[in-house]
Scaffold this motif. Structure first.
Motif, short mmCIF file in Angstrom:
data_model
loop_
_atom_site.label_atom_id
_atom_site.label_comp_id
_atom_site.label_asym_id
_atom_site.label_seq_id
_atom_site.Cartn_x
_atom_site.Cartn_y
_atom_site.Cartn_z
N VAL A 80 33.18 60.71 38.09
CA VAL A 80 34.56 61.15 38.26
C VAL A 80 34.71 62.41 37.41
CG1 VAL A 80 37.00 60.58 37.93
CG2 VAL A 80 35.38 58.80 38.65
N VAL A 81 35.17 63.48 38.04
CA VAL A 81 35.27 64.77 37.37
C VAL A 81 36.73 65.18 37.28
CG1 VAL A 81 34.58 67.19 37.42
CG2 VAL A 81 33.03 65.45 38.32
N TYR A 82 37.17 65.47 36.07
CA TYR A 82 38.49 66.04 35.84
C TYR A 82 38.26 67.54 35.68
CZ TYR A 82 39.70 61.21 34.83
OH TYR A 82 39.87 59.86 34.92
N TRP A 83 38.98 68.33 36.46
CA TRP A 83 38.73 69.76 36.44
C TRP A 83 40.00 70.55 36.70
CZ3 TRP A 83 38.65 72.59 41.22
CH2 TRP A 83 38.71 71.81 42.37
N THR A 84 39.94 71.82 36.29
CA THR A 84 41.06 72.74 36.44
C THR A 84 40.63 73.87 37.36
OG1 THR A 84 41.80 72.25 34.21
CG2 THR A 84 42.64 74.26 35.19
N ILE A 85 41.51 74.23 38.28
CA ILE A 85 41.27 75.38 39.15
C ILE A 85 42.27 76.47 38.78
CG2 ILE A 85 42.75 74.46 40.99
CD1 ILE A 85 40.85 75.86 42.99
N GLU A 86 41.80 77.70 38.76
CA GLU A 86 42.66 78.85 38.47
C GLU A 86 42.28 79.99 39.40
OE1 GLU A 86 43.33 79.69 34.11
OE2 GLU A 86 41.49 78.48 34.02
N GLY A 87 43.26 80.81 39.72
CA GLY A 87 43.00 81.99 40.53
C GLY A 87 44.27 82.56 41.10
N VAL A 88 44.12 83.53 41.98
CA VAL A 88 45.24 84.20 42.64
C VAL A 88 45.20 83.83 44.12
CG1 VAL A 88 46.28 86.42 43.21
CG2 VAL A 88 45.20 86.08 40.98
N GLN A 89 46.31 83.33 44.64
CA GLN A 89 46.36 82.91 46.03
C GLN A 89 46.35 84.12 46.97
OE1 GLN A 89 50.01 81.48 47.60
NE2 GLN A 89 49.02 80.27 49.19
N ARG A 90 45.31 84.19 47.82
CA ARG A 90 45.19 85.27 48.81
C ARG A 90 45.18 84.73 50.25
NH1 ARG A 90 46.97 89.22 45.90
NH2 ARG A 90 45.60 89.83 44.21
#
Length: 136
Positions: A80-90
């Motif tokens: 089970v992986v807890y993760w964060t996603i970041e970026g700019v929506q295109r």
């Protein structure tokens, strides 16, 4: 290295190398031929092609996407992986049209392994939290 630790390392490679760096060739090493990506835009396309489609879509919809593993829990053939996603929506994300806005979201994924390769992938993203950042 134990099987559990190997699986954790492969899970991290998925996010760090394939998703964040866009190194799709890594999928040949870490995804089983008969794997299922239950989270991809193709609705669970089989094999590596489904994972390639998923990551290609994600990297085009989210400019500068970064997937950071914050924690893992592993037992037997599952991580089970807890993760964060970041970026700019295109591109379209969860039905929201492109906004050009930067966002950060939390997700929890369940990954099943066989012989050190991913055979099943599911993800539960914080859709509401992400959509609030993209549409408000």
């Amino acid at each position: 290295m134990s099987t559990t630790e190997t699986n954790r390392a492969v899970a991290r490679r998925f996010y760090e190398e394939a998703v964040t760096q866009g190194r799709l060739e890594v999928l040949d090493e870490i995804i089983a031929d008969d794997a299922r990506d239950g989270a991809g835009p193709a609705g669970g396309a089989g094999g590596r092609d489904g994972f390639v489609q998923h990551i290609t879509w994600l990297r085009s919809a989210v400019e500068g996407v970064t997937a950071t593993v914050t924690d893992t829990v592993a037992e037997g053939d599952r991580v089970v992986v807890y993760w964060t996603i970041e970026g700019v929506q295109r591109g379209n994300v969860f039905g929201a049209p492109p906004s050009g806005r930067r966002f950060t979201g939390q997700s929890i994924s369940t990954i099943r392994f066989r012989d050190g390769r991913i055979v099943e992938y599911e993800v539960l993203p914080d859709r509401l939290g992400i959509l609030e950042q993209l549409t408000l």
